[in-house]
Design a protein around this motif. Structure first.
Motif, PDB file in Angstrom:
ATOM      1  N   LEU A 218     -18.113  -7.760 -55.629  1.00 19.12           N
ATOM      2  CA  LEU A 218     -17.024  -6.914 -56.124  1.00 19.12           C
ATOM      3  C   LEU A 218     -17.332  -5.435 -55.908  1.00 19.12           C
ATOM      4  N   LYS A 219     -18.585  -5.057 -56.144  1.00 25.75           N
ATOM      5  CA  LYS A 219     -18.968  -3.656 -55.911  1.00 25.75           C
ATOM      6  C   LYS A 219     -18.866  -3.315 -54.434  1.00 25.75           C
ATOM      7  N   ALA A 220     -19.265  -4.255 -53.575  1.00 24.23           N
ATOM      8  CA  ALA A 220     -19.158  -4.022 -52.134  1.00 24.23           C
ATOM      9  C   ALA A 220     -17.700  -3.853 -51.720  1.00 24.23           C
ATOM     10  N   ILE A 221     -16.806  -4.703 -52.243  1.00 27.56           N
ATOM     11  CA  ILE A 221     -15.379  -4.576 -51.920  1.00 27.56           C
ATOM     12  C   ILE A 221     -14.866  -3.203 -52.327  1.00 27.56           C
ATOM     13  N   GLU A 222     -15.250  -2.760 -53.506  1.00 28.34           N
ATOM     14  CA  GLU A 222     -14.811  -1.443 -53.996  1.00 28.34           C
ATOM     15  C   GLU A 222     -15.289  -0.319 -53.071  1.00 28.34           C
ATOM     16  N   ILE A 223     -16.570  -0.330 -52.730  1.00 32.80           N
ATOM     17  CA  ILE A 223     -17.133   0.745 -51.899  1.00 32.80           C
ATOM     18  C   ILE A 223     -16.511   0.730 -50.506  1.00 32.80           C
ATOM     19  N   ILE A 224     -16.422  -0.443 -49.904  1.00 35.83           N
ATOM     20  CA  ILE A 224     -15.893  -0.547 -48.539  1.00 35.83           C
ATOM     21  C   ILE A 224     -14.431  -0.128 -48.480  1.00 35.83           C
ATOM     22  N   SER A 225     -13.637  -0.582 -49.434  1.00 38.90           N
ATOM     23  CA  SER A 225     -12.203  -0.282 -49.384  1.00 38.90           C
ATOM     24  C   SER A 225     -11.916   1.200 -49.585  1.00 38.90           C
ATOM     25  N   ARG A 226     -12.783   1.895 -50.306  1.00 34.75           N
ATOM     26  CA  ARG A 226     -12.541   3.329 -50.522  1.00 34.75           C
ATOM     27  C   ARG A 226     -13.147   4.205 -49.425  1.00 34.75           C
ATOM     28  N   SER A 227     -14.075   3.647 -48.647  1.00 30.41           N
ATOM     29  CA  SER A 227     -14.816   4.499 -47.716  1.00 30.41           C
ATOM     30  C   SER A 227     -14.586   4.203 -46.242  1.00 30.41           C
ATOM     31  N   LEU A 228     -14.042   3.034 -45.899  1.00 34.50           N
ATOM     32  CA  LEU A 228     -13.941   2.672 -44.480  1.00 34.50           C
ATOM     33  C   LEU A 228     -13.033   3.614 -43.715  1.00 34.50           C
ATOM     34  N   ARG A 229     -11.894   3.973 -44.282  1.00 31.80           N
ATOM     35  CA  ARG A 229     -10.982   4.887 -43.582  1.00 31.80           C
ATOM     36  C   ARG A 229     -11.687   6.215 -43.283  1.00 31.80           C
ATOM     37  N   LYS A 230     -12.462   6.704 -44.239  1.00 31.15           N
ATOM     38  CA  LYS A 230     -13.196   7.964 -44.044  1.00 31.15           C
ATOM     39  C   LYS A 230     -14.284   7.807 -42.987  1.00 31.15           C
ATOM     40  N   ALA A 231     -14.965   6.666 -43.018  1.00 32.87           N
ATOM     41  CA  ALA A 231     -16.034   6.426 -42.042  1.00 32.87           C
ATOM     42  C   ALA A 231     -15.478   6.391 -40.628  1.00 32.87           C
ATOM     43  N   VAL A 232     -14.298   5.807 -40.459  1.00 31.79           N
ATOM     44  CA  VAL A 232     -13.664   5.746 -39.138  1.00 31.79           C
ATOM     45  C   VAL A 232     -13.389   7.153 -38.608  1.00 31.79           C
ATOM     46  N   GLU A 233     -13.141   8.084 -39.522  1.00 34.73           N
ATOM     47  CA  GLU A 233     -12.927   9.487 -39.132  1.00 34.73           C
ATOM     48  C   GLU A 233     -14.242  10.268 -39.054  1.00 34.73           C
ATOM     49  N   ASN A 234     -15.354   9.555 -39.168  1.00 37.67           N
ATOM     50  CA  ASN A 234     -16.708  10.119 -39.075  1.00 37.67           C
ATOM     51  C   ASN A 234     -17.027  11.098 -40.196  1.00 37.67           C
ATOM     52  N   ASP A 235     -16.412  10.881 -41.366  1.00 38.61           N
ATOM     53  CA  ASP A 235     -16.749  11.667 -42.548  1.00 38.61           C
ATOM     54  C   ASP A 235     -18.154  11.265 -43.024  1.00 38.61           C
ATOM     55  N   PRO A 236     -19.068  12.229 -43.208  1.00 36.28           N
ATOM     56  CA  PRO A 236     -20.451  11.881 -43.561  1.00 36.28           C
ATOM     57  C   PRO A 236     -20.568  11.051 -44.841  1.00 36.28           C
ATOM     58  N   GLN A 237     -19.793  11.393 -45.858  1.00 32.04           N
ATOM     59  CA  GLN A 237     -19.864  10.621 -47.103  1.00 32.04           C
ATOM     60  C   GLN A 237     -19.315   9.215 -46.903  1.00 32.04           C
ATOM     61  N   GLY A 238     -18.255   9.113 -46.089  1.00 33.03           N
ATOM     62  CA  GLY A 238     -17.720   7.790 -45.770  1.00 33.03           C
ATOM     63  C   GLY A 238     -18.755   6.936 -45.070  1.00 33.03           C
TER      64      GLY A 238
END
Length: 382
Positions: A218-238
């Motif tokens: 559940l924690k993994a789902i939460e982290i991934i769902s909030r951060s994947l879009r940012k990671a795709v844009e190469n945001d460092p925190q994402g």
């Protein structure tokens, strides 16, 4: 019933943590590494971040860079010969799941030569001897192979992937440094990220799930769902968050198994060399729909972990909301919606279904599967 948990001896997280490779190699008195990686990570100087550290510290190494996506029996055998020729005593795997899976197979066979044909490692194998020590350095945020007891190899002759599950293959050290992932292109970031989400959702709903792994997933789902879009844009925190989220998902699913999404994705890789993350991402919502009635309230918590307010929703509504949240995330990061868009051929669906039914992951699915029911999912997703 006893629930078993197997994790790395040591894991490091955060920017610059790759420097701890030197610390660990010296502490463990390793003499020479075989660095297992792929040609692109050599070409674009990603692996150099690690080999430069080894050189500065005076640590010997050779490089095996023949790894390819969906690594084959042939690649593993070449890696075994490279390890022997290098006179190495440990492995450093740099890359995505393909590099780490290759290193696991090499390490197991070096210390258990009776499995030299590679294919005999299929399934849940309890080898006699632990793998050659592996330090795993992921460059993608998805497979979590650095923390799992699983690896997947392709038998090109039979056009099939086979899953190997062995407690002896887990890397002794994992180094999760998001800076090693910063050069990932958008498409790879998206597909590997959706692979991680699939791990988390399948691990949460698999037959072997229990309270401790539910917490992780559940924690993994939460982290991934909030951060994947940012990671795709190469945001460092994402990137940083995705590196952590995919690792947490791996901690869980490695110990409880997966389901028919992976069972169906593996044949796509064997038949068409489809990237594993894309195969999972396309199939995930269709399998979730198939499984919904066998998951109790779990889809409610999946929807909430993905940011959906389920207040006042009926069971049918929150189950649909969970599926739709997955579909929306997949769409937002550019994943195709249908199998025909990624080159799957309708005439192959029956053979794919038979292969998926035989896959070791399928047995963990919460809803029982038959060849016919899997064929139905493939047709819906086609």
């Amino acid at each position: 019933m006893a629930n078993r948990m197997i994790l790395n001896e040591t894991s490091y997280f955060g920017a610059g943590s790759i420097s701890e490779i030197v610390t660990e190699a010296k502490k463990r008195a390793f003499k020479k590494a075989l660095v297992v990686t792929d040609p692109d990570l050599i070409k674009f100087n990603v692996a150099k971040n690690v080999t430069d550290l080894l050189e500065e510290a005076g640590l010997a190494y050779d490089i095996f860079s023949q790894v390819k996506a969906n690594p084959t029996v042939k690649v593993v055998k070449a890696g075994i010969e490279a390890f022997k020729a290098a006179d190495a005593d440990y492995l450093i795997a740099i890359g995505g799941g393909s590099s780490m899976d290759t290193a696991k197979a090499i390490g197991i066979i070096i210390n258990n030569p009776e499995y030299a044909d590679v294919t005999s490692l299929e399934g849940a194998i309890d080898t006699k001897n632990p793998s050659v020590p592996i330090i795993a350095v992921p460059t993608t945020a998805g497979t979590a192979a650095e923390v799992t007891i699983n690896y997947v190899i392709t038998d090109e002759e039979k056009k099939r992937k086979f899953v190997c599950v062995d407690p002896h293959d887990i890397p002794v050290v994992a180094v999760i440094d998001a800076k090693m992932m910063s050069s990932m292109p958008k498409g790879l970031t998206a597909s590997t990220g959706m692979d991680a989400l699939t791990h988390a959702i399948e691990g949460y709903t698999t037959l072997g799930a229990w309270e401790l792994t539910d917490m992780m997933h559940l924690k993994a789902i939460e982290i991934i769902s909030r951060s994947l879009r940012k990671a795709v844009e190469n945001d460092p925190q994402g990137r940083e968050d995705m590196a952590l989220g995919q690792y947490i998902a791996g901690m869980g699913f490695s110990n409880v198994g997966l389901g028919v999404v992976h069972g169906m994705a593996h044949p796509l890789g064997a038949f068409y060399d489809t990237p594993h993350g894309i195969a999972n991402a396309v199939l995930l919502p269709y399998v979730m729909e198939y499984n919904a009635e066998y998951t109790g309230e779990k889809f409610k918590y999946i929807a909430e972990a993905m940011g959906v307010d389920t207040t006042g929703m009926s069971q049918a509504e929150y189950r649909a909301a969970a599926v739709n949240a997955v579909k929306q995330l997949s769409k937002d990061v550019g994943i195709p919606e249908k199998l025909h868009e990624i080159g799957v051929k309708e005439e192959d669906l029956q053979a794919l279904s038979e292969s998926a039914f035989a896959d070791v992951c399928t047995g963990g699915n919460p809803r029982p599967c038959t060849v016919e029911s899997i064929l139905g999912i493939y047709k819906t997703a086609f």
